[in-house]
Design an enzyme around this catalytic site. Structure first.
Site, PDB file in Angstrom:
ATOM      1  CB  SER A 119       2.267   1.959   6.416  1.00 26.22           C
ATOM      2  OG  SER A 119       1.049   1.648   6.974  1.00 26.22           O
TER       3      SER A 119
ATOM      4  CG  ASP B 138       0.161  -4.048   2.792  1.00 26.69           C
ATOM      5  OD1 ASP B 138       0.599  -3.502   1.760  1.00 26.69           O
ATOM      6  OD2 ASP B 138      -0.218  -3.405   3.796  1.00 26.69           O
TER       7      ASP B 138
ATOM      8  CG  HIS C  25      -0.640   0.311   2.481  1.00 28.20           C
ATOM      9  ND1 HIS C  25      -0.300  -0.640   3.413  1.00 28.20           N
ATOM     10  CD2 HIS C  25      -0.512   1.508   3.086  1.00 28.20           C
ATOM     11  CE1 HIS C  25       0.014  -0.019   4.543  1.00 28.20           C
ATOM     12  NE2 HIS C  25      -0.105   1.269   4.377  1.00 28.20           N
TER      13      HIS C  25
HETATM   14  N1  ARG Z   1      -1.735   1.862   7.467  1.00 30.83           N
HETATM   15  C1  ARG Z   1      -0.911   2.672   8.301  1.00 30.83           C
HETATM   16  C2  ARG Z   1       0.070   3.476   7.475  1.00 30.83           C
HETATM   17  O1  ARG Z   1      -0.143   3.632   6.301  1.00 30.83           O
HETATM   18  C3  ARG Z   1      -0.209   1.863   9.346  1.00 30.83           C
HETATM   19  C4  ARG Z   1      -1.131   1.595  10.431  1.00 30.83           C
HETATM   20  C5  ARG Z   1      -0.584   0.739  11.482  1.00 30.83           C
HETATM   21  N2  ARG Z   1      -1.530   0.864  12.522  1.00 30.83           N
HETATM   22  C6  ARG Z   1      -1.460   0.249  13.684  1.00 30.83           C
HETATM   23  N3  ARG Z   1      -2.381   0.533  14.564  1.00 30.83           N
HETATM   24  N4  ARG Z   1      -0.541  -0.630  13.945  1.00 30.83           N
HETATM   25  O2  ARG Z   1       0.985   4.083   7.973  1.00 30.83           O
END
Ligand code: ARG
Length: 272
Positions: free
Chosen positions: A235, A143, A91
């Site tokens: 992420s 992912d 992503h």
């Molecule tokens: N999808 C998030 C990003 O793009 C990461 C989220 C991780 N969240 C968590 N509660 N561990 O940075």
């Protein structure tokens, strides 16, 4: 999610610097005198930092990299696994607004720069982006992406977990996650690298928090009471156990909420 949605880098960083003391105060309910402590200085008190982490440095963990967009905004993390190769989340290879794949020239890899306001370390351009062919969105797994750099980076890479390894994912395994993401759910991202230790959680725990949880492609980690977690902006970054990269920060509902561990890409299912 990216900070590129939050305005220009300079403005954002300046506002973040101002906002961080206030945010910490509001969340922790402490007196103003307590805010003299710089944001980078870490302790392990979950109540003083919602993410619950401590300051880290790329001197100790040279393989942690930041990904920035063409404007220099950090939006994801990654891990150097060879001199010319970075593992990140699929992503992170996509534009969050359009869903289209980011062009390699719109991704920059920053290594050896603990504080993103500095110009320390090295920047690398990306020649090619490999995205796992099974990837649709992070809730369905796969992912994972690999960035091929146009020139090797001098920083020491991190070994990756062995194919099919299961011991690293046993519930209770202590793992450490690294990133420049938010230090609280609605708060600002961090200019400086931070890290937090979280235990790997049982698949049943992950499944009850996330209906689409898939134990082949994912694992999750966090304390039942929450308080320590990755957050938006982390992420793509590393989660490490026993000196090996075992996963990639993928998703979570909020950050550090009780009963809601963070979800990571289970690398042992994907190597070599
Ligand atoms: N999808 C998030 C990003 O793009 C990461 C989220 C991780 N969240 C968590 N509660 N561990 O940075």
């Amino acid at each position: 999610m990216g900070r590129d949605e939050q305005g220009t880098a300079d403005t954002t960083r300046a506002l973040q610097a101002l906002a961080i003391a206030g945010a910490v105060a509001a969340l922790a309910g402490t007196s103003p005198a307590a805010h003299a402590e710089p944001a980078i200085a870490g302790d392990d008190q979950p109540q003083s930092r919602i993410l619950g982490g401590t300051g880290a440095t790329t001197d100790d963990t040279p393989w942690v990299v930041a990904l920035t967009d063409r404007y220099g905004n950090q939006y994801c993390g990654g891990t150097l696994i060879r001199a010319g190769e970075v593992i990140t989340a699929a992503h992170c290879a996509h534009d969050p607004l359009t869903g289209a794949e980011r062009s390699p020239k719109d991704i920059r890899v920053i290594a050896g720069r603990t504080d993103l306001r500095s110009s320390q370390g090295d920047e690398a351009q990306v020649d090619d982006v490999w995205v796992h062919p099974g990837y649709e969105d992070f809730t369905t797994g796969d992912d994972l992406a690999v960035l091929k750099l146009s020139a090797p980076l001098p920083q020491r890479p991190l070994p990756v977990v062995a194919p099919g390894d299961t011991t690293s994912y046993e519930p209770g395994t202590k793992a450490r996650v690294y990133g420049w993401g938010r230090t609280s759910e609605d708060g600002p991202a961090s200019d400086t690298l931070r890290s937090v230790e979280v235990p790997v959680a049982a698949d049943d725990t992950c499944r009850s928090a996330y209906p689409t949880y898939d134990s082949r492609s994912m694992f999750c980690a966090g304390y039942p009471e929450g308080g320590r977690d990755a957050c938006a902006g982390d992420s793509g970054g590393p989660i490490v156990a026993d000196g090996r990269l075992i996963g990639v920060v993928s998703y979570g509902t909020g950050c550090g909420r009780p009963g809601t561990p963070g979800v990571y890409t289970r690398l042992a299912s994907y190597v070599p």
